[in-house]
Design an enzyme around this catalytic site. Sequence first.
Site, short mmCIF file in Angstrom:
data_model
loop_
_atom_site.label_atom_id
_atom_site.label_comp_id
_atom_site.label_asym_id
_atom_site.label_seq_id
_atom_site.Cartn_x
_atom_site.Cartn_y
_atom_site.Cartn_z
N ASP A 8 13.89 75.28 43.25
CA ASP A 8 12.96 76.40 43.31
C ASP A 8 12.36 76.57 41.92
O ASP A 8 12.60 75.74 41.01
CB ASP A 8 13.63 77.67 43.87
CG ASP A 8 14.66 78.28 42.91
OD1 ASP A 8 14.92 77.70 41.83
OD2 ASP A 8 15.21 79.34 43.25
N CYS A 65 18.67 75.40 41.44
CA CYS A 65 18.02 76.73 41.37
C CYS A 65 18.53 77.40 40.10
O CYS A 65 19.03 76.71 39.20
CB CYS A 65 18.27 77.55 42.63
SG CYS A 65 19.99 77.95 43.01
N THR A 67 21.05 79.60 39.50
CA THR A 67 22.51 79.51 39.38
C THR A 67 23.11 78.33 40.11
O THR A 67 24.26 77.96 39.85
CB THR A 67 23.15 80.78 39.99
OG1 THR A 67 22.77 80.85 41.37
CG2 THR A 67 22.71 82.04 39.26
N HIS A 98 36.76 62.83 46.08
CA HIS A 98 37.60 63.53 47.07
C HIS A 98 36.79 64.12 48.23
O HIS A 98 37.29 64.17 49.36
CB HIS A 98 38.39 64.66 46.40
CG HIS A 98 39.49 64.16 45.50
ND1 HIS A 98 40.47 64.98 45.00
CD2 HIS A 98 39.75 62.92 45.02
CE1 HIS A 98 41.30 64.27 44.24
NE2 HIS A 98 40.87 63.02 44.22
N HIS A 133 41.64 61.44 51.94
CA HIS A 133 40.46 62.30 51.88
C HIS A 133 39.58 62.17 53.13
O HIS A 133 38.87 63.11 53.47
CB HIS A 133 39.64 61.99 50.62
CG HIS A 133 40.45 62.06 49.37
ND1 HIS A 133 41.02 63.23 48.92
CD2 HIS A 133 40.84 61.09 48.49
CE1 HIS A 133 41.71 62.99 47.81
NE2 HIS A 133 41.61 61.70 47.54
C1 RB5 Z 1 15.53 82.90 41.68
O1 RB5 Z 1 15.21 83.95 40.84
C2 RB5 Z 1 17.04 82.76 41.82
O2 RB5 Z 1 17.53 83.79 42.62
C3 RB5 Z 1 17.40 81.43 42.39
O3 RB5 Z 1 16.91 80.42 41.58
C4 RB5 Z 1 18.89 81.12 42.53
O4 RB5 Z 1 19.57 81.38 41.34
C5 RB5 Z 1 19.55 81.70 43.70
O5 RB5 Z 1 20.75 81.46 43.94
#
Ligand code: RB5
Length: 151
Positions: A8, A65, A67, A98, A133
Amino acid sequence: MKIAIGSDHGGLNLKTAMKEVLVAAGVEVLDCGTHTIVSVDYPDIAQQVATAVTSGVAERGILICGTGIGMSIAANKIDGIRAALCTDVFSALMSREHNDANILVLGERVTGVGHAGLIVQTWLTGEFQQGRHSQRIEKIMALEAGCDKIG
Ligand code: RB5
């Protein structure tokens, strides 16, 4: 090897950097977007990369993304996907050896570009160890199929 990659807006810069790592490793890259910093919904991209993997268009995928959390939650909703959010090299290796992870997930706001490159390189070369596994992967697939009791 062909890898589908997607992010994203929150993972766009790291996607660009990881594409360079993939190309340097001799990997064919299918870029599923996003291509600009305009805000997009990460499940849309997760579905595109996951579908490329489950359909066989790409052998494996990478999702990024902010996080890595949203991408991993979304990708793991799709049957046949084992998406591993990795913030360290050891986890990246284990996710292949695994868990036979077929999607690597990274968080641009969590993992620095240099570390992410090592994580990608490790994940690319890690091989599923099968043996004990394999039955665990089979049980994951049984969960996907809706089996009531797998143990
Ligand atoms: C976008 O702002 C953010 O929410 C997205 O990139 C991600 O971290 C969501 O899990």
